[in-house]
Design an enzyme around this catalytic site. Structure first.
Site, PDB file in Angstrom:
ATOM      1  N   ARG A  14       1.414   2.017   7.484  1.00  0.00           N
ATOM      2  CA  ARG A  14       1.855   0.874   6.690  1.00  0.00           C
ATOM      3  C   ARG A  14       3.051   0.238   7.383  1.00  0.00           C
ATOM      4  O   ARG A  14       4.033   0.914   7.651  1.00  0.00           O
ATOM      5  CB  ARG A  14       2.252   1.346   5.290  1.00  0.00           C
ATOM      6  N   SER A 103      -2.498  -2.226   0.544  1.00  0.00           N
ATOM      7  CA  SER A 103      -2.560  -1.966  -0.888  1.00  0.00           C
ATOM      8  C   SER A 103      -1.778  -3.012  -1.670  1.00  0.00           C
ATOM      9  O   SER A 103      -2.078  -4.200  -1.594  1.00  0.00           O
ATOM     10  CB  SER A 103      -2.063  -0.552  -1.175  1.00  0.00           C
ATOM     11  N   HIS A 104      -0.752  -2.593  -2.386  1.00  0.00           N
ATOM     12  CA  HIS A 104       0.012  -3.495  -3.242  1.00  0.00           C
ATOM     13  C   HIS A 104       1.234  -4.083  -2.543  1.00  0.00           C
ATOM     14  O   HIS A 104       1.979  -4.851  -3.162  1.00  0.00           O
ATOM     15  CB  HIS A 104       0.493  -2.734  -4.484  1.00  0.00           C
ATOM     16  N   LYS A 113      -5.829   3.012   6.245  1.00  0.00           N
ATOM     17  CA  LYS A 113      -6.127   4.280   5.590  1.00  0.00           C
ATOM     18  C   LYS A 113      -7.312   4.897   6.326  1.00  0.00           C
ATOM     19  O   LYS A 113      -8.379   4.285   6.411  1.00  0.00           O
ATOM     20  CB  LYS A 113      -6.465   4.058   4.114  1.00  0.00           C
ATOM     21  N   ASP A 249      -5.103  -3.333  -8.186  1.00  0.00           N
ATOM     22  CA  ASP A 249      -4.118  -3.586  -7.135  1.00  0.00           C
ATOM     23  C   ASP A 249      -4.804  -4.285  -5.962  1.00  0.00           C
ATOM     24  O   ASP A 249      -5.986  -4.637  -6.021  1.00  0.00           O
ATOM     25  CB  ASP A 249      -3.404  -2.300  -6.719  1.00  0.00           C
ATOM     26  N   ASP A 251      -5.955  -3.591  -2.932  1.00  0.00           N
ATOM     27  CA  ASP A 251      -7.173  -3.077  -2.304  1.00  0.00           C
ATOM     28  C   ASP A 251      -8.145  -2.503  -3.332  1.00  0.00           C
ATOM     29  O   ASP A 251      -9.156  -1.902  -2.971  1.00  0.00           O
ATOM     30  CB  ASP A 251      -6.854  -2.046  -1.229  1.00  0.00           C
ATOM     31  N   ASP A 253      -8.294  -0.045  -5.335  1.00  0.00           N
ATOM     32  CA  ASP A 253      -8.599   1.371  -5.540  1.00  0.00           C
ATOM     33  C   ASP A 253      -7.877   1.925  -6.768  1.00  0.00           C
ATOM     34  O   ASP A 253      -8.138   3.052  -7.188  1.00  0.00           O
ATOM     35  CB  ASP A 253      -8.286   2.209  -4.300  1.00  0.00           C
ATOM     36  N   ARG A 254      -6.978   1.134  -7.358  1.00  0.00           N
ATOM     37  CA  ARG A 254      -6.310   1.530  -8.594  1.00  0.00           C
ATOM     38  C   ARG A 254      -6.671   0.545  -9.698  1.00  0.00           C
ATOM     39  O   ARG A 254      -6.802  -0.649  -9.450  1.00  0.00           O
ATOM     40  CB  ARG A 254      -4.787   1.548  -8.426  1.00  0.00           C
ATOM     41  N   HIS A 336      -4.440   6.192  -9.911  1.00  0.00           N
ATOM     42  CA  HIS A 336      -5.478   6.640  -8.989  1.00  0.00           C
ATOM     43  C   HIS A 336      -6.341   7.664  -9.721  1.00  0.00           C
ATOM     44  O   HIS A 336      -5.813   8.603 -10.332  1.00  0.00           O
ATOM     45  CB  HIS A 336      -4.879   7.307  -7.746  1.00  0.00           C
TER      46      HIS A 336
END
Length: 456
Positions: A14, A103-104, A113, A249, A251, A253-254, A336
């Protein structure tokens, strides 16, 4: 010279683009990932990649692919995708994967990832440290991949339809009552995946907010854990008289949930609710929860005949424990959610489907369902900048004189059932505080007492 120790951390890569993460860095990481897989006997001849809606994603993914192809690996480029779509691809195709997302994080960031075949995580202890060392050596050499060195091929193939079909096989929504659902995609990848999964053939009326893919996040940050980022969703749920709201979020995934009143439903409550559904399918199953989820999670799991297992915070720890125990499901307070029938990987969309199935399978509103699972008052996570985190943790332990466990940071347990966890950030000079107590008054008092010690 770029120092990769600043961007390759415990769980993923990141950094800001282009000063920390750029095409030469991505290329070096692609080569290093292949070399690391080979060195560990985990090599496949193909890697699947995907990227989110950030403008820098396609070029970074292409550079990573060039590095991998120079090592003789073929690339299956899935193009646009959510992180859980990449995990689906890795699991269903049994290929290592690389997802390009931050992500966020704000617009200037991007990241990667990585996962092994079957969506198995790559963390610092399972290969990421080796990837960092190998990539740093490649960067320091100044060596770049020439066009003639691209031995592997690249194939572009959309997996969106297959991903949606797979998820809808895991949760049956065909017999639920009609529901009106507001979805805030935050200009992230939910705007791409939600229409494919929820958009047709289901008794759902979807009201979209910010489905336009835009990595500059013009409306609000794509981080639903921050209350300010839920305001538009909450208002729209109330205005539309919707049954619930979902926020994803960047991407996707949440997934964060709000009820029909526009009130946030704690991710710990969602964890407990989904756990009950999983235990109905598999009595006696193991359910994973991290140490900052509410105490209600292990209580509910035991009440329904399951076996709760507590872990450190972080997806690599959850996934490792999922694999070790054969757990059916796992949840984190960060929203998650992990499923054994999704290769032990996290997917916000599958948690959303379970929530819709639970709500739509009976007549009560979500607020009434959630009330049975909401037994304690929680502070939420509070960050404090601390010069010496280790010294401060020792000071906290000495100040309170109560039982302490050190699974992740320190967790203090009090005789009235209250608890407080303080753990250091992996990337910043921060301590993160979470407090839970039987009443709001006790929680506030303990929270303030803890913060006094942390910040003095």
């Amino acid at each position: 010279m770029i120092d990769l120790s600043r961007i390759v951390k415990a769980y993923d890569v990141r950094g800001t683009v282009p000063d920390q993460l750029n095409e030469p860095v991505a290329e070096a990481l692609g080569r290093a990932f292949v070399q690391t897989l080979r060195s560990r006997g985990e090599f496949a001849d193909k890697i699947v990649t995907a990227h989110d809606m950030r403008a820098s994603g396609p070029a970074l993914a292409e550079a990573f692919a060039a590095g991998a192809r120079a090592e003789g690996v073929d690339i299956l480029d899935a193009g646009l995708g959510s992180t859980d779509l990449l995990y689906y691809a890795s699991g269903a195709l049994d290929l290592p994967g690389a997802m390009f997302t931050a992500s966020h994080n704000p617009a200037q960031y991007n990241g990667i990832k990585l996962c092994k075949q079957g969506a198995k995580p790559v963390g610092e202890d399972t290969g990421l440290a080796e990837v960092r060392e190998r990539a740093q050596a490649i960067l320091d050499s100044g060596e770049r991949v020439a066009e003639g060195e691209l031995k592997g091929t690249i194939e572009r193939y959309s997996l969106l339809e297959r991903y949606a079909t797979h998820l809808l096989k895991l949760v049956d929504l065909s017999d639920i009552r009609p529901l009106t659902v507001v979805v805030d995609a935050g200009n992230g990848m939910g705007g791409y995946t939600v229409p494919a999964v929820l958009g047709s053939g289901l008794p759902l009326t979807i009201i979209p907010l910010y489905f336009e893919l835009d990595g500059t996040f013009p409306n609000h940050e794509a981080n639903p854990l921050e209350p300010a980022n839920l305001v538009d969703l909450q208002a729209k749920v109330r205005e539309a008289g919707a049954d619930l709201g979902l926020a994803f979020d960047g991407d996707a995934d949440r997934c964060f949930v709000v009820d029909e009143r526009g009130e946030a439903v704690s991710p710990s409550v969602i964890t407990a609710m989904v756990a009950v559904r999983e235990l109905a399918k598999e009595p006696g199953a193991t359910i994973i929860h991290n140490l900052i989820t509410s105490r209600v999670v292990p209580e509910i799991v035991r009440e329904h005949g399951g076996v709760p297992v507590r872990t450190r915070v972080g997806h690599s720890f959850i996934k490792a424990e999922m694999a070790r125990t054969g757990a059916a499901f796992g949840g984190e307070h960060s929203a998650h959610y992990y499923f054994r029938d999704f290769w032990g990987a996290d997917t916000g969309m599958l948690a959303a489907l379970h929530t819709l199935a639970l709500l739509g399978g009976q007549s009560a509103p979500l607020s009434a369902l959630a009330k049975d699972f909401d037994r304690y008052a929680a502070s939420g996570e509070i960050n404090s900048t601390v010069a010496d985190t280790a010294a401060k943790l020792a000071e906290i332990e000495e100040s309170f004189g109560v039982p302490v466990d050190k699974l992740d940071g320190i967790t203090l347990s009090f005789t009235d059932g209250s608890w407080a966890n303080v753990r250091p950030s992996n990337t910043e000079p921060l301590l993160r505080l979470n407090v839970e107590a039987p009443t709001a008054e006790r929680m506030a008092a303990l929270r303030d007492e803890m913060l006094t010690v942390i910040r003095r």
